[in-house]
Design a protein around this motif. Sequence first.
Motif, PDB file in Angstrom:
ATOM      1  N   GLY A   1       0.824  -1.202   0.000  1.00  0.00           N
ATOM      2  CA  GLY A   1       0.000   0.000   0.000  1.00  0.00           C
ATOM      3  C   GLY A   1       0.861   1.256   0.000  1.00  0.00           C
ATOM      4  N   SER A   2       1.987   1.169   0.688  1.00  0.00           N
ATOM      5  CA  SER A   2       2.911   2.295   0.667  1.00  0.00           C
ATOM      6  C   SER A   2       3.511   2.459  -0.722  1.00  0.00           C
ATOM      7  CB  SER A   2       4.030   2.059   1.686  1.00  0.00           C
ATOM      8  OG  SER A   2       5.080   2.971   1.461  1.00  0.00           O
ATOM      9  N   ALA A   3       3.899   1.344  -1.320  1.00  0.00           N
ATOM     10  CA  ALA A   3       4.582   1.417  -2.617  1.00  0.00           C
ATOM     11  C   ALA A   3       3.629   1.837  -3.733  1.00  0.00           C
ATOM     12  CB  ALA A   3       5.211   0.060  -2.937  1.00  0.00           C
ATOM     13  N   VAL A   4       2.478   1.203  -3.780  1.00  0.00           N
ATOM     14  CA  VAL A   4       1.559   1.486  -4.882  1.00  0.00           C
ATOM     15  C   VAL A   4       0.780   2.759  -4.580  1.00  0.00           C
ATOM     16  CG1 VAL A   4      -0.435   0.671  -6.180  1.00  0.00           C
ATOM     17  CG2 VAL A   4       1.340  -0.937  -5.466  1.00  0.00           C
ATOM     18  N   GLY A   5       0.928   3.725  -5.438  1.00  0.00           N
ATOM     19  CA  GLY A   5       0.250   4.994  -5.191  1.00  0.00           C
ATOM     20  C   GLY A   5       0.315   5.861  -6.434  1.00  0.00           C
ATOM     21  N   LEU A   6       0.308   7.147  -6.216  1.00  0.00           N
ATOM     22  CA  LEU A   6       0.373   8.070  -7.347  1.00  0.00           C
ATOM     23  C   LEU A   6       1.645   7.845  -8.155  1.00  0.00           C
ATOM     24  CD1 LEU A   6      -0.713  11.285  -5.443  1.00  0.00           C
ATOM     25  CD2 LEU A   6      -2.084   9.984  -7.075  1.00  0.00           C
ATOM     26  N   GLY A   7       2.674   7.330  -7.490  1.00  0.00           N
ATOM     27  CA  GLY A   7       3.939   7.083  -8.173  1.00  0.00           C
ATOM     28  C   GLY A   7       3.791   6.114  -9.335  1.00  0.00           C
ATOM     29  N   ASN A   8       2.937   5.112  -9.167  1.00  0.00           N
ATOM     30  CA  ASN A   8       2.792   4.100 -10.221  1.00  0.00           C
ATOM     31  C   ASN A   8       1.965   4.602 -11.391  1.00  0.00           C
ATOM     32  OD1 ASN A   8       2.978   2.949  -7.481  1.00  0.00           O
ATOM     33  ND2 ASN A   8       3.349   1.106  -8.667  1.00  0.00           N
TER      34      ASN A   8
ATOM     35  N   PHE B   1       4.067  17.752  -1.403  1.00  0.00           N
ATOM     36  CA  PHE B   1       3.560  17.886  -2.782  1.00  0.00           C
ATOM     37  C   PHE B   1       2.686  16.705  -3.189  1.00  0.00           C
ATOM     38  CE2 PHE B   1       7.616  15.669  -3.738  1.00  0.00           C
ATOM     39  CZ  PHE B   1       7.169  14.682  -4.599  1.00  0.00           C
ATOM     40  N   TYR B   2       2.905  15.563  -2.544  1.00  0.00           N
ATOM     41  CA  TYR B   2       2.066  14.396  -2.811  1.00  0.00           C
ATOM     42  C   TYR B   2       0.603  14.736  -2.516  1.00  0.00           C
ATOM     43  CZ  TYR B   2       1.533   9.289  -3.228  1.00  0.00           C
ATOM     44  OH  TYR B   2       1.224   8.018  -3.642  1.00  0.00           O
ATOM     45  N   GLY B   3       0.406  15.486  -1.442  1.00  0.00           N
ATOM     46  CA  GLY B   3      -0.943  15.881  -1.056  1.00  0.00           C
ATOM     47  C   GLY B   3      -1.611  16.752  -2.110  1.00  0.00           C
TER      48      GLY B   3
ATOM     49  N   PHE C   1      13.165   4.716  -6.721  1.00  0.00           N
ATOM     50  CA  PHE C   1      13.098   4.987  -5.283  1.00  0.00           C
ATOM     51  C   PHE C   1      11.720   5.480  -4.879  1.00  0.00           C
ATOM     52  CE2 PHE C   1      17.017   4.349  -3.034  1.00  0.00           C
ATOM     53  CZ  PHE C   1      17.941   4.164  -4.046  1.00  0.00           C
ATOM     54  N   PHE C   2      11.183   6.393  -5.669  1.00  0.00           N
ATOM     55  CA  PHE C   2       9.882   6.959  -5.325  1.00  0.00           C
ATOM     56  C   PHE C   2       8.825   5.871  -5.317  1.00  0.00           C
ATOM     57  CE2 PHE C   2       5.891   9.107  -5.812  1.00  0.00           C
ATOM     58  CZ  PHE C   2       6.055  10.283  -5.086  1.00  0.00           C
ATOM     59  N   SER C   3       8.814   5.072  -6.372  1.00  0.00           N
ATOM     60  CA  SER C   3       7.749   4.098  -6.518  1.00  0.00           C
ATOM     61  C   SER C   3       7.824   3.012  -5.447  1.00  0.00           C
ATOM     62  CB  SER C   3       7.794   3.476  -7.915  1.00  0.00           C
ATOM     63  OG  SER C   3       6.594   2.790  -8.163  1.00  0.00           O
ATOM     64  N   LEU C   4       9.033   2.624  -5.075  1.00  0.00           N
ATOM     65  CA  LEU C   4       9.170   1.588  -4.042  1.00  0.00           C
ATOM     66  C   LEU C   4       9.128   2.168  -2.625  1.00  0.00           C
ATOM     67  CD1 LEU C   4      12.008  -0.653  -5.574  1.00  0.00           C
ATOM     68  CD2 LEU C   4       9.557  -1.133  -5.521  1.00  0.00           C
ATOM     69  N   SER C   5       8.928   3.469  -2.496  1.00  0.00           N
ATOM     70  CA  SER C   5       8.932   4.134  -1.175  1.00  0.00           C
ATOM     71  C   SER C   5      10.270   3.956  -0.463  1.00  0.00           C
ATOM     72  CB  SER C   5       7.834   3.577  -0.249  1.00  0.00           C
ATOM     73  OG  SER C   5       6.586   3.704  -0.820  1.00  0.00           O
ATOM     74  N   LEU C   6      11.328   4.071  -1.223  1.00  0.00           N
ATOM     75  CA  LEU C   6      12.651   3.719  -0.718  1.00  0.00           C
ATOM     76  C   LEU C   6      13.497   4.938  -0.373  1.00  0.00           C
ATOM     77  CD1 LEU C   6      13.046   0.767  -0.841  1.00  0.00           C
ATOM     78  CD2 LEU C   6      14.558   1.027  -2.784  1.00  0.00           C
ATOM     79  N   GLY C   7      14.472   4.732   0.511  1.00  0.00           N
ATOM     80  CA  GLY C   7      15.512   5.737   0.693  1.00  0.00           C
ATOM     81  C   GLY C   7      15.239   6.743   1.788  1.00  0.00           C
ATOM     82  N   MET C   8      14.118   6.629   2.468  1.00  0.00           N
ATOM     83  CA  MET C   8      13.830   7.599   3.532  1.00  0.00           C
ATOM     84  C   MET C   8      13.266   6.922   4.772  1.00  0.00           C
ATOM     85  SD  MET C   8      10.200   9.087   2.597  1.00  0.00           S
ATOM     86  CE  MET C   8       9.889   8.979   4.331  1.00  0.00           C
ATOM     87  N   GLY C   9      13.332   5.591   4.817  1.00  0.00           N
ATOM     88  CA  GLY C   9      12.952   4.933   6.051  1.00  0.00           C
ATOM     89  C   GLY C   9      11.478   4.630   6.222  1.00  0.00           C
TER      90      GLY C   9
ATOM     91  N   VAL D   1      -0.027   7.794   4.091  1.00  0.00           N
ATOM     92  CA  VAL D   1       0.051   7.311   5.465  1.00  0.00           C
ATOM     93  C   VAL D   1       1.470   6.862   5.808  1.00  0.00           C
ATOM     94  CG1 VAL D   1      -0.603   5.267   6.820  1.00  0.00           C
ATOM     95  CG2 VAL D   1      -2.370   6.707   5.782  1.00  0.00           C
ATOM     96  N   SER D   2       2.115   6.155   4.865  1.00  0.00           N
ATOM     97  CA  SER D   2       3.462   5.653   5.160  1.00  0.00           C
ATOM     98  C   SER D   2       4.459   6.803   5.249  1.00  0.00           C
ATOM     99  CB  SER D   2       3.905   4.628   4.113  1.00  0.00           C
ATOM    100  OG  SER D   2       4.243   5.245   2.892  1.00  0.00           O
ATOM    101  N   LEU D   3       4.207   7.864   4.501  1.00  0.00           N
ATOM    102  CA  LEU D   3       5.086   9.034   4.589  1.00  0.00           C
ATOM    103  C   LEU D   3       4.903   9.737   5.928  1.00  0.00           C
ATOM    104  CD1 LEU D   3       4.503  10.220   0.943  1.00  0.00           C
ATOM    105  CD2 LEU D   3       6.766   9.796   1.921  1.00  0.00           C
ATOM    106  N   LEU D   4       3.645   9.933   6.301  1.00  0.00           N
ATOM    107  CA  LEU D   4       3.373  10.629   7.558  1.00  0.00           C
ATOM    108  C   LEU D   4       3.876   9.809   8.742  1.00  0.00           C
ATOM    109  CD1 LEU D   4       2.080  13.059   8.945  1.00  0.00           C
ATOM    110  CD2 LEU D   4      -0.123  11.879   8.871  1.00  0.00           C
TER     111      LEU D   4
HETATM  112  N1  TRP Z   1       5.625   4.929  -3.302  1.00  0.00           N
HETATM  113  C1  TRP Z   1       4.511   5.804  -3.240  1.00  0.00           C
HETATM  114  C2  TRP Z   1       3.938   5.972  -4.630  1.00  0.00           C
HETATM  115  O1  TRP Z   1       4.389   5.328  -5.535  1.00  0.00           O
HETATM  116  C3  TRP Z   1       4.853   7.136  -2.619  1.00  0.00           C
HETATM  117  C4  TRP Z   1       5.547   6.981  -1.321  1.00  0.00           C
HETATM  118  C5  TRP Z   1       5.042   6.488  -0.167  1.00  0.00           C
HETATM  119  C6  TRP Z   1       6.903   7.236  -1.076  1.00  0.00           C
HETATM  120  N2  TRP Z   1       6.017   6.458   0.783  1.00  0.00           N
HETATM  121  C7  TRP Z   1       7.160   6.893   0.251  1.00  0.00           C
HETATM  122  C8  TRP Z   1       7.898   7.700  -1.876  1.00  0.00           C
HETATM  123  C9  TRP Z   1       8.434   6.998   0.776  1.00  0.00           C
HETATM  124  C10 TRP Z   1       9.173   7.820  -1.346  1.00  0.00           C
HETATM  125  C11 TRP Z   1       9.448   7.476  -0.056  1.00  0.00           C
HETATM  126  O2  TRP Z   1       3.033   6.718  -4.844  1.00  0.00           O
END
Ligand code: TRP
Length: 449
Positions: free
Chosen positions: A23-30, A106-108, A228-236, A325-328
């Motif tokens: 749910g974190s990974a799949v989002g606007l990024g995809n 900006f995601y918001g 990185f964005f799509s996998l929600s990676l790199g920021m914990g 949610v995963s970002l917050l």
């Molecule tokens: N991966 C999400 C998307 O594809 C966005 C996202 C959620 C995200 N958590 C993240 C991106 C952490 C980077 C880091 O829409």
Amino acid sequence: MSDFNNGREQWGSRLGFILAAMGSAVGLGNIWRFAYVTGESGGAAFLLIYILCILAIGIPILMAEFTIGRRAQSDVVGSFQEITPGKPWVVAGFLGVASAFIILSFYGVIAGWSLHYFVQYLSGGPAIGAEGGFADYFVAFHTGTFEPLLWQFIFMGMTVGIVYVGVKKGIEKANKILMPLLAILVILLAGYSLTLGGAQEALDFLFTPDWSQLANPEVYLAALGQAFFSLSLGMGALITYGSYLSKKDKLPGAAVSVAGLDTLFAILAGLMIFPAVFAFGIEPDSGPGLVFITLPGIFDSLGAGVVFGLLFFFLLSAAAVSSGVSLLEVAVAYFMRRFSWSRQKAALIIGFIIFLIGIPSSLGMGALSGVTFFGRDILDTMDFIASNVFLPLGGLLIALFVGWGWKKADALEASDFGDTALGNGWVIILRYFAPVAIFIIFLSSIGVF
Ligand code: TRP
């Protein structure tokens, strides 16, 4: 499994954890970001590098994040302090918290656009004038001042609401139902879109590489940033989610499932969007508005299109919420521990601050459209700094941390790999390949070579 472990919340089950990570990974990024970045970066060659980035860098770092989180049982800052106390690795944690503020801001804004479209479809779809098509509608809407801010605020409210309720009851539940639904809808729409007449051009665009694109160093950074964005990676985000996991679950399978599903979603979204792009004569590189112009076009050409429009924007908004949610949660988990705030207080205060930080990104479309940095508007600038600089840098530090900062035997044990060939390969990637690759992509994109 109990809900708490040393006073920290826990996932209800391994499946619940995997679904939440998905749910974190799949989002606007995809859908939104993948479509427009692929469009701007020339299609197939970009897609190829993107997939290579996922396989060779993304999945190993995803594993690294899960491993760190589960071992440390703490938020992104606390995790580094827990495993290597007093060492400078903790800067990766602070970078992560900063990225959460920037990305969610900006995601918001974009998620707010999606909510607005959803509500339009409740009453028959966006009302376009006699001449102007969906492009004009989109421009009129998103350059406005108050309406986009209102929807951004509503999106942030929903995200705060779920984080407020807590990890297990809030996040885990919603994902179980919504993710499969979104997948089915995207498959249906991709199938339909491929009948639209732009299919051949779309397939060429997505799968027949124009190799000359590979000479453009920016394509590599764009692919890395998108991975990185799509996998929600790199920021914990996935360190934080991993920290709500008990000791017993197997991590590598979870990492591969999350990455595989995320990539599949993106490719399906491409198959949904690009045939329409070509059928309707829209330029693939028309930027962040791409899906908001093409998709209403698809729905318009469909019998019962209003129903599809309604469902689609509902599910896209829901996918955005589960990612938001995963970002917050990254920031909330940190503030809860560091300042002993309650979950409720942290969610409300941080959510509101992030909404405020997002306001300029929204206004940059209209009232503040004169404000640009190197040709990028405000939202694009925030996205670039976070996705193409902070996330890869965070990923670099995470790879170095597991590869060099942590004793190899400990890392292997914590990851569930153990001292196997796969495990050793993973450590080698984190030690050498991923850091060098990320470093080279950085240097080439700023023109060093
Ligand atoms: N991966 C999400 C998307 O594809 C966005 C996202 C959620 C995200 N958590 C993240 C991106 C952490 C980077 C880091 O829409």
